[in-house]
Motif scaffolding. Structure first.
Motif, PDB file in Angstrom:
ATOM      1  N   ILE A 326       0.839  -1.200   0.000  1.00 34.20           N
ATOM      2  CA  ILE A 326       0.000   0.000   0.000  1.00 34.20           C
ATOM      3  C   ILE A 326       0.878   1.256   0.000  1.00 34.20           C
ATOM      4  O   ILE A 326       0.610   2.217  -0.736  1.00 34.20           O
ATOM      5  CB  ILE A 326      -0.953  -0.017   1.210  1.00 34.20           C
ATOM      6  CG1 ILE A 326      -1.997  -1.142   1.019  1.00 34.20           C
ATOM      7  CG2 ILE A 326      -1.634   1.332   1.403  1.00 34.20           C
ATOM      8  CD1 ILE A 326      -2.871  -1.386   2.226  1.00 34.20           C
ATOM      9  N   TRP A 327       1.947   1.236   0.792  1.00 32.13           N
ATOM     10  CA  TRP A 327       2.834   2.396   0.793  1.00 32.13           C
ATOM     11  C   TRP A 327       3.491   2.613  -0.576  1.00 32.13           C
ATOM     12  O   TRP A 327       3.604   3.741  -1.071  1.00 32.13           O
ATOM     13  CB  TRP A 327       3.940   2.200   1.844  1.00 32.13           C
ATOM     14  CG  TRP A 327       3.415   2.234   3.261  1.00 32.13           C
ATOM     15  CD1 TRP A 327       2.307   2.883   3.706  1.00 32.13           C
ATOM     16  CD2 TRP A 327       4.000   1.597   4.386  1.00 32.13           C
ATOM     17  NE1 TRP A 327       2.134   2.701   5.031  1.00 32.13           N
ATOM     18  CE2 TRP A 327       3.174   1.907   5.519  1.00 32.13           C
ATOM     19  CE3 TRP A 327       5.116   0.802   4.597  1.00 32.13           C
ATOM     20  CZ2 TRP A 327       3.443   1.455   6.799  1.00 32.13           C
ATOM     21  CZ3 TRP A 327       5.399   0.368   5.876  1.00 32.13           C
ATOM     22  CH2 TRP A 327       4.576   0.671   6.970  1.00 32.13           C
ATOM     23  N   ASN A 328       3.892   1.517  -1.208  1.00 28.80           N
ATOM     24  CA  ASN A 328       4.528   1.616  -2.535  1.00 28.80           C
ATOM     25  C   ASN A 328       3.558   2.153  -3.589  1.00 28.80           C
ATOM     26  O   ASN A 328       3.940   2.953  -4.470  1.00 28.80           O
ATOM     27  CB  ASN A 328       5.067   0.256  -2.972  1.00 28.80           C
ATOM     28  CG  ASN A 328       6.263  -0.195  -2.141  1.00 28.80           C
ATOM     29  OD1 ASN A 328       6.952   0.642  -1.545  1.00 28.80           O
ATOM     30  ND2 ASN A 328       6.489  -1.497  -2.091  1.00 28.80           N
ATOM     31  N   MET A 329       2.292   1.682  -3.503  1.00 26.28           N
ATOM     32  CA  MET A 329       1.309   2.148  -4.484  1.00 26.28           C
ATOM     33  C   MET A 329       1.056   3.636  -4.314  1.00 26.28           C
ATOM     34  O   MET A 329       0.871   4.370  -5.300  1.00 26.28           O
ATOM     35  CB  MET A 329      -0.001   1.346  -4.343  1.00 26.28           C
ATOM     36  CG  MET A 329       0.087  -0.063  -4.921  1.00 26.28           C
ATOM     37  SD  MET A 329      -1.512  -0.900  -5.043  1.00 26.28           S
ATOM     38  CE  MET A 329      -1.874  -1.181  -3.315  1.00 26.28           C
ATOM     39  N   LEU A 336      -6.617   6.248  -4.541  1.00 29.27           N
ATOM     40  CA  LEU A 336      -7.066   5.532  -3.346  1.00 29.27           C
ATOM     41  C   LEU A 336      -8.007   4.388  -3.667  1.00 29.27           C
ATOM     42  O   LEU A 336      -7.872   3.279  -3.124  1.00 29.27           O
ATOM     43  CB  LEU A 336      -7.723   6.509  -2.370  1.00 29.27           C
ATOM     44  CG  LEU A 336      -8.257   5.894  -1.060  1.00 29.27           C
ATOM     45  CD1 LEU A 336      -7.131   5.262  -0.254  1.00 29.27           C
ATOM     46  CD2 LEU A 336      -8.985   6.959  -0.232  1.00 29.27           C
ATOM     47  N   ASP A 337      -9.013   4.640  -4.551  1.00 28.23           N
ATOM     48  CA  ASP A 337      -9.994   3.571  -4.814  1.00 28.23           C
ATOM     49  C   ASP A 337      -9.355   2.366  -5.489  1.00 28.23           C
ATOM     50  O   ASP A 337      -9.737   1.225  -5.259  1.00 28.23           O
ATOM     51  CB  ASP A 337     -11.154   4.112  -5.651  1.00 28.23           C
ATOM     52  CG  ASP A 337     -10.690   4.650  -6.997  1.00 28.23           C
ATOM     53  OD1 ASP A 337      -9.481   4.947  -7.127  1.00 28.23           O
ATOM     54  OD2 ASP A 337     -11.546   4.762  -7.897  1.00 28.23           O
ATOM     55  N   ARG A 338      -8.321   2.621  -6.299  1.00 25.03           N
ATOM     56  CA  ARG A 338      -7.634   1.500  -6.955  1.00 25.03           C
ATOM     57  C   ARG A 338      -6.788   0.734  -5.936  1.00 25.03           C
ATOM     58  O   ARG A 338      -6.716  -0.501  -5.991  1.00 25.03           O
ATOM     59  CB  ARG A 338      -6.759   2.022  -8.085  1.00 25.03           C
ATOM     60  CG  ARG A 338      -6.202   0.889  -8.947  1.00 25.03           C
ATOM     61  CD  ARG A 338      -5.399   1.432 -10.101  1.00 25.03           C
ATOM     62  NE  ARG A 338      -4.843   0.316 -10.854  1.00 25.03           N
ATOM     63  CZ  ARG A 338      -3.934   0.449 -11.813  1.00 25.03           C
ATOM     64  NH1 ARG A 338      -3.477   1.669 -12.135  1.00 25.03           N
ATOM     65  NH2 ARG A 338      -3.472  -0.598 -12.454  1.00 25.03           N
ATOM     66  N   ILE A 339      -6.154   1.476  -4.997  1.00 26.43           N
ATOM     67  CA  ILE A 339      -5.394   0.805  -3.926  1.00 26.43           C
ATOM     68  C   ILE A 339      -6.316  -0.112  -3.123  1.00 26.43           C
ATOM     69  O   ILE A 339      -5.948  -1.243  -2.761  1.00 26.43           O
ATOM     70  CB  ILE A 339      -4.726   1.849  -3.004  1.00 26.43           C
ATOM     71  CG1 ILE A 339      -3.638   2.612  -3.758  1.00 26.43           C
ATOM     72  CG2 ILE A 339      -4.124   1.169  -1.769  1.00 26.43           C
ATOM     73  CD1 ILE A 339      -3.004   3.738  -2.952  1.00 26.43           C
ATOM     74  N   CYS A 340      -7.524   0.361  -2.852  1.00 31.41           N
ATOM     75  CA  CYS A 340      -8.502  -0.443  -2.097  1.00 31.41           C
ATOM     76  C   CYS A 340      -8.850  -1.723  -2.857  1.00 31.41           C
ATOM     77  O   CYS A 340      -8.935  -2.807  -2.269  1.00 31.41           O
ATOM     78  CB  CYS A 340      -9.760   0.367  -1.821  1.00 31.41           C
ATOM     79  SG  CYS A 340      -9.510   1.749  -0.686  1.00 31.41           S
ATOM     80  N   ILE A 342      -7.054  -3.310  -5.161  1.00 27.36           N
ATOM     81  CA  ILE A 342      -5.915  -4.225  -5.254  1.00 27.36           C
ATOM     82  C   ILE A 342      -5.620  -4.898  -3.923  1.00 27.36           C
ATOM     83  O   ILE A 342      -5.373  -6.094  -3.849  1.00 27.36           O
ATOM     84  CB  ILE A 342      -4.678  -3.458  -5.766  1.00 27.36           C
ATOM     85  CG1 ILE A 342      -4.898  -3.001  -7.206  1.00 27.36           C
ATOM     86  CG2 ILE A 342      -3.426  -4.339  -5.679  1.00 27.36           C
ATOM     87  CD1 ILE A 342      -3.806  -2.088  -7.736  1.00 27.36           C
ATOM     88  N   SER A 343      -5.670  -4.118  -2.818  1.00 33.15           N
ATOM     89  CA  SER A 343      -5.312  -4.670  -1.501  1.00 33.15           C
ATOM     90  C   SER A 343      -6.453  -5.406  -0.831  1.00 33.15           C
ATOM     91  O   SER A 343      -6.243  -6.176   0.108  1.00 33.15           O
ATOM     92  CB  SER A 343      -4.840  -3.545  -0.584  1.00 33.15           C
ATOM     93  OG  SER A 343      -5.912  -2.636  -0.311  1.00 33.15           O
TER      94      SER A 343
END
Length: 358
Positions: A326-329, A336-340, A342-343
């Motif tokens: 998450i930190w790398n992304m 933010l919504d894409r990080i959510c 993926i994770s």
């Protein structure tokens, strides 16, 4: 309370020690008489110790020229116990083979020993006859060296098995034979040689014995059953035993130093109080069992702790990897919504992880 099957292994007594101890114990003439009276006459006292004498227990064995000797057979074979019994002017040979392990050749061994005894008697008679050149004028007698009227002492062999495991071996010579499908029914005409086998662990009632063989056999039969051992420890039959009986029992139970039994438990003016000795032994074994249980419980607890630690470590490692991802992304400028997506975490969880870095 630990299993008394373990008791028989806690001391220094080996199978060889037990064999020797039992053999030496029974070899006394009064006990030999009691053994044969119990097994042949249901305890009726027909054989008396005063009529029993020691007898030669070794047999020379001759091998054919060029023949190979078995590694189990030397130039001399020894019987465990052999006595001669004088009965009504006749002679009997009483023999015992002592077994702590199953022997799958035992019927043959008993037959072989008996045959060696008969061979010795016949050879002796031939030598005695031939001392007189005029001993017989019959061709048949001179050919074999034995008179028509010559007779020999019968042999009675008992195989005493006192091992812990059940006897699963043959009980007669016929049991050792392979008759195949026996479609020709030749097995019906096989001349068998049965063995007189006494398995102590198959019996519970030893009332046919009148000496302290009864107590020894009862102990052997009970050594894998702690409840029966407890009952024996409370029995008056074990409160006043002879020193050699107490020592034999101690060897059977694996007592670390059987000789100490007499010194520690002999009561003044009486015999050895085996009730007290058994009670102490059972207490020691119970304490050993409890200690072992505690140690095993602690060991298992440590193992479970290690297992839990490994699982927690894996779990924490997985969690740390998610944080790093998450930190790398975020550093790559991913929304933010894409990080959510993926994770697999909610926006609140992602925001909290991002804040934890600062």
């Amino acid at each position: 309370m630990s299993d008394p099957a373990v008791i028989t292994n806690t001391g220094r007594s080996s199978m060889g020690d037990i064999d020797v101890a039992i053999c030496e114990y029974i070899a006394e003439n009064e006990r030999v008489a009691d053994l044969f009276n119990g097994l042949y006459f249901q305890g009726e006292r027909r054989i008396h110790a005063e009529n029993i004498e020691d007898y030669e227990e070794k047999y020379p064995v001759k091998y054919p020229t060029g023949g190979k000797r078995s590694k189990h057979t030397g130039k001399v074979r020894y019987r465990d116990i052999v006595k001669k019994l004088k009965s009504g002017g006749s002679l009997r040979i009483l023999a015992m083979e002592n077994q702590n392990q199953v022997d799958y050749t035992m019927p043959f061994r008993c037959m072989e020993y008996d045959t060696l005894e008969y061979r010795r008697q016949i050879d002796h008679r031939i030598r005695e006859n031939e001392k007189n050149p005029q001993w017989s004028n019959k061709a048949a007698e001179r050919l074999c060296g034995v008179r028509k009227t010559d007779r020999f002492a019968p042999v009675y062999t008992v195989c005493l098995y006192h091992g812990k495991e059940a006897w699963d071996g043959p009980r007669s010579l016929k049991d050792m034979m392979d008759f195949g499908a026996d479609s020709d029914q030749m097995s019906r005409y096989f001349v068998d040689y049965p063995m007189k086998l006494f398995c102590v662990n198959e019996e519970q009632d030893f009332s046919c014995f009148h000496t302290e063989l009864r107590q020894v056999f009862s102990m052997i039969s009970s050594r894998k059953d702690w409840k029966r051992l407890r009952r024996l420890a409370e029995s008056e039959d074990y409160r006043n035993l002879s020193a050699d009986t107490a020592e034999a029992i101690a060897v059977v139970l694996g007592w670390s130093d059987p000789k100490e039994i007499q010194m520690k438990y002999e009561e003044k003016g009486k015999g050895v109080n085996m009730c007290k000795a058994l009670e102490d032994l059972l207490t020691i074994e119970r304490e050993k069992g409890e200690k072992l249980g505690i140690e095993q419980g602690i060991e298992r607890g440590i193992e479970q702790g290690i297992e839990r630690g490994i699982a927690q470590g894996i779990e924490r490692g997985i969690e740390q990897n998610a944080y790093n991802m998450i930190w790398n992304m975020q550093e790559e400028g991913i929304e933010l919504d894409r990080i959510c997506r993926i994770s697999g975490k909610t926006a609140e969880e992602v925001q909290r992880i991002l804040e934890s870095k600062s």
